[in-house]
Design a protein around this motif. Structure first.
Motif, PDB file in Angstrom:
ATOM      1  N   GLY A  79       0.781  -1.230   0.000  1.00  0.00           N
ATOM      2  CA  GLY A  79       0.000   0.000   0.000  1.00  0.00           C
ATOM      3  C   GLY A  79       0.813   1.280   0.000  1.00  0.00           C
ATOM      4  O   GLY A  79       0.306   2.339   0.368  1.00  0.00           O
ATOM      5  N   GLY A  80       2.076   1.195  -0.397  1.00  0.00           N
ATOM      6  CA  GLY A  80       2.913   2.386  -0.434  1.00  0.00           C
ATOM      7  C   GLY A  80       3.483   2.796   0.916  1.00  0.00           C
ATOM      8  O   GLY A  80       4.152   3.813   1.023  1.00  0.00           O
ATOM      9  N   HIS A  81       3.229   1.992   1.949  1.00  0.00           N
ATOM     10  CA  HIS A  81       3.790   2.278   3.274  1.00  0.00           C
ATOM     11  C   HIS A  81       5.264   1.902   3.280  1.00  0.00           C
ATOM     12  O   HIS A  81       5.702   1.075   2.484  1.00  0.00           O
ATOM     13  CB  HIS A  81       3.042   1.499   4.355  1.00  0.00           C
ATOM     14  N   THR A  82       6.035   2.484   4.200  1.00  0.00           N
ATOM     15  CA  THR A  82       7.466   2.206   4.291  1.00  0.00           C
ATOM     16  C   THR A  82       7.869   1.976   5.749  1.00  0.00           C
ATOM     17  O   THR A  82       7.229   2.497   6.658  1.00  0.00           O
ATOM     18  CB  THR A  82       8.296   3.370   3.720  1.00  0.00           C
ATOM     19  N   ILE A  96      16.419 -10.397   7.626  1.00  0.00           N
ATOM     20  CA  ILE A  96      15.051 -10.647   7.154  1.00  0.00           C
ATOM     21  C   ILE A  96      14.692  -9.556   6.148  1.00  0.00           C
ATOM     22  O   ILE A  96      14.640  -8.377   6.501  1.00  0.00           O
ATOM     23  CB  ILE A  96      14.045 -10.675   8.310  1.00  0.00           C
ATOM     24  N   PRO A  97      14.474  -9.934   4.894  1.00  0.00           N
ATOM     25  CA  PRO A  97      14.149  -8.930   3.896  1.00  0.00           C
ATOM     26  C   PRO A  97      12.835  -8.205   4.181  1.00  0.00           C
ATOM     27  O   PRO A  97      11.844  -8.831   4.557  1.00  0.00           O
ATOM     28  CB  PRO A  97      14.029  -9.736   2.596  1.00  0.00           C
ATOM     29  N   ILE A  98      12.871  -6.903   4.009  1.00  0.00           N
ATOM     30  CA  ILE A  98      11.655  -6.095   3.989  1.00  0.00           C
ATOM     31  C   ILE A  98      11.540  -5.572   2.567  1.00  0.00           C
ATOM     32  O   ILE A  98      12.442  -4.906   2.054  1.00  0.00           O
ATOM     33  CB  ILE A  98      11.705  -4.924   4.979  1.00  0.00           C
ATOM     34  N   LEU A  99      10.437  -5.919   1.935  1.00  0.00           N
ATOM     35  CA  LEU A  99      10.180  -5.556   0.550  1.00  0.00           C
ATOM     36  C   LEU A  99       8.993  -4.607   0.511  1.00  0.00           C
ATOM     37  O   LEU A  99       8.153  -4.617   1.411  1.00  0.00           O
ATOM     38  CB  LEU A  99       9.899  -6.818  -0.263  1.00  0.00           C
ATOM     39  N   LEU A 100       8.923  -3.813  -0.541  1.00  0.00           N
ATOM     40  CA  LEU A 100       7.857  -2.819  -0.659  1.00  0.00           C
ATOM     41  C   LEU A 100       7.034  -3.061  -1.914  1.00  0.00           C
ATOM     42  O   LEU A 100       7.579  -3.370  -2.980  1.00  0.00           O
ATOM     43  CB  LEU A 100       8.449  -1.411  -0.696  1.00  0.00           C
ATOM     44  N   TRP A 101       5.723  -2.900  -1.758  1.00  0.00           N
ATOM     45  CA  TRP A 101       4.760  -3.044  -2.852  1.00  0.00           C
ATOM     46  C   TRP A 101       3.846  -1.825  -2.798  1.00  0.00           C
ATOM     47  O   TRP A 101       3.228  -1.563  -1.769  1.00  0.00           O
ATOM     48  CB  TRP A 101       3.970  -4.340  -2.651  1.00  0.00           C
ATOM     49  N   PRO A 102       3.724  -1.075  -3.889  1.00  0.00           N
ATOM     50  CA  PRO A 102       2.963   0.170  -3.851  1.00  0.00           C
ATOM     51  C   PRO A 102       1.440   0.003  -3.873  1.00  0.00           C
ATOM     52  O   PRO A 102       0.715   0.929  -3.513  1.00  0.00           O
ATOM     53  CB  PRO A 102       3.436   0.907  -5.101  1.00  0.00           C
TER      54      PRO A 102
END
Length: 119
Positions: A79-82, A96-102
């Motif tokens: 949701g575009g959060h970071t 631990i990977p943190i990935l972003l999805w808009p």
């Protein structure tokens, strides 16, 4: 009969879905064994399966504590959060990977199921 999933590594999903890597790059070789969607941390802590990729809007340090506890493959913030800076640092420490999805979790969950889910 239990669920069967096509096992992939986080890096493969990151590339295939064009996810942005926010932190935790050293964990990109983790295997994704399942998935979980949720923002109620107590629910995720009690129900998320080991090796899952977790979809959430949360971006604070508590997500890392839960990911470590549940031995997750990665977290995708949707949701575009970071994530905040402390969370990024902790993800790097824990690998631990943190990935972003808009876009929405709903759309991403559908795409993930199409890639790794099998009946």
């Amino acid at each position: 009969m239990g669920k069967e999933f096509q096992v992939m590594i986080v890096k493969e999903l990151t590339d295939q879905l064009e996810l942005q890597i926010a932190a935790g790059e050293k964990g990109l070789s983790r295997e994704v064994l399942d998935g979980y969607c949720g923002d109620l941390l107590s629910d995720v802590m009690g129900r998320a399966p080991e090796g899952c990729i977790w979809l959430t809007v949360q971006g604070h340090q508590n997500i890392l504590a839960i990911a470590v506890l549940r031995e997750m493959a990665a977290i995708i913030i949707v949701g575009g959060h970071t994530p905040d800076e402390d969370t990024r640092q902790k993800a790097d420490e824990e690998g631990i990977p943190i990935l972003l999805w808009p876009k929405s979790a709903f759309e991403l969950a559908g795409r993930l199921w199409a890639i790794i889910g099998k009946k």
